[in-house]
Design an enzyme around this catalytic site. Structure first.
Site, short mmCIF file in Angstrom:
data_model
loop_
_atom_site.label_atom_id
_atom_site.label_comp_id
_atom_site.label_asym_id
_atom_site.label_seq_id
_atom_site.Cartn_x
_atom_site.Cartn_y
_atom_site.Cartn_z
N THR A 293 59.90 65.56 53.16
CA THR A 293 59.17 64.47 53.81
C THR A 293 60.08 63.25 53.94
OG1 THR A 293 58.23 63.85 51.68
CG2 THR A 293 56.90 65.31 53.07
N VAL B 267 59.40 59.29 52.86
CA VAL B 267 59.54 58.28 51.80
C VAL B 267 59.96 58.96 50.49
CG1 VAL B 267 58.30 56.55 50.42
CG2 VAL B 267 57.87 56.73 52.88
N CYS B 268 59.46 60.16 50.25
CA CYS B 268 59.70 60.85 48.98
C CYS B 268 61.18 60.96 48.61
CB CYS B 268 59.05 62.24 48.99
SG CYS B 268 57.26 62.19 49.26
N PRO B 269 62.07 61.39 49.52
CA PRO B 269 63.46 61.51 49.09
C PRO B 269 64.10 60.16 48.75
CG PRO B 269 63.23 62.08 51.42
CD PRO B 269 61.86 61.92 50.87
N LEU C 87 62.77 59.33 45.18
CA LEU C 87 63.33 60.26 44.21
C LEU C 87 64.82 59.97 43.99
CD1 LEU C 87 61.44 63.44 45.39
CD2 LEU C 87 61.28 62.42 43.10
#
Length: 188
Positions: free
Chosen positions: A45, A47-49, A52
């Site tokens: 996806t 925003v997730c990377p 993280l």
């Protein structure tokens, strides 16, 4: 009862971690340690990377504080490995990714989007007694800040190690704390 101050619920999840075979993580593995459960909606996806990767840049510091990080989504451990193998940002990360395709963890922590099968963007800090000390949940488009997470963990650890002391707003390690008492009522 609210989730802060509650005990984590039993779970078993299959984990992917760089350089290791798949392995099981349970609530028993967390006992006696500080832990962060870092829920995000899905692999591959947007925003997730970014969040993280930000968390990954703080992983060594968190480990020095005695904190293990578990990234969690409702994807499988196979998907986590594929994402790790194909994404430059995710490929650098060293903490375990837990597969929660059965939604046990997302339900236990109250972040499952029923009907969608995805987890909300939620961070939970668990103390060595298995008690949830900190919670942060943001909307889909709002990424989290690992600097603030580290600050909050330091504060939670300070309070645990110094009974009778509390950390005021924006407290940083080494700054003054407060000892709640009747003498302070109305004077702050």
């Amino acid at each position: 009862m609210g989730i802060v101050g509650s005990q984590i619920q039993p779970f078993t999840a299959t984990a992917f971690q760089a350089g290791k075979d798949f392995f099981q993580v349970t609530d028993g593995d967390v006992a006696g340690k500080w832990a962060v459960f870092f829920f995000y909606p899905a692999d591959f996806t947007f925003v997730c990377p970014t969040e993280l990767e930000d968390l990954g840049e703080h992983y060594a510091m968190l480990q020095k504080l005695g904190v293990e990080v578990y990234a969690v989504s409702t994807d499988t451990h196979f998907s986590h490995k594929a994402w790790h193998d194909t994404s430059d940002k995710i490929g650098k990360l060293q903490f375990p990714f837990l597969g929660d395709q059965n939604h046990v963890l997302a339900r236990n922590f109250g972040v499952l989007r029923e009907g969608q099968g995805l987890a909300d963007r939620g961070t939970f800090v668990v103390d060595p007694d298995g008690v949830i000390q900190l919670v942060e949940i943001t909307s889909e488009g709002v990424g989290r800040n690992a600097n603030e997470l580290v600050r909050k963990i330091r504060a939670a650890q300070y309070v645990r190690n110094n009974p009778g002391q509390v950390c005021p707003a924006a407290w940083e390690e080494g700054e003054e704390t407060l000892a709640p008492s009747l003498d302070l009522v109305g004077k702050l």
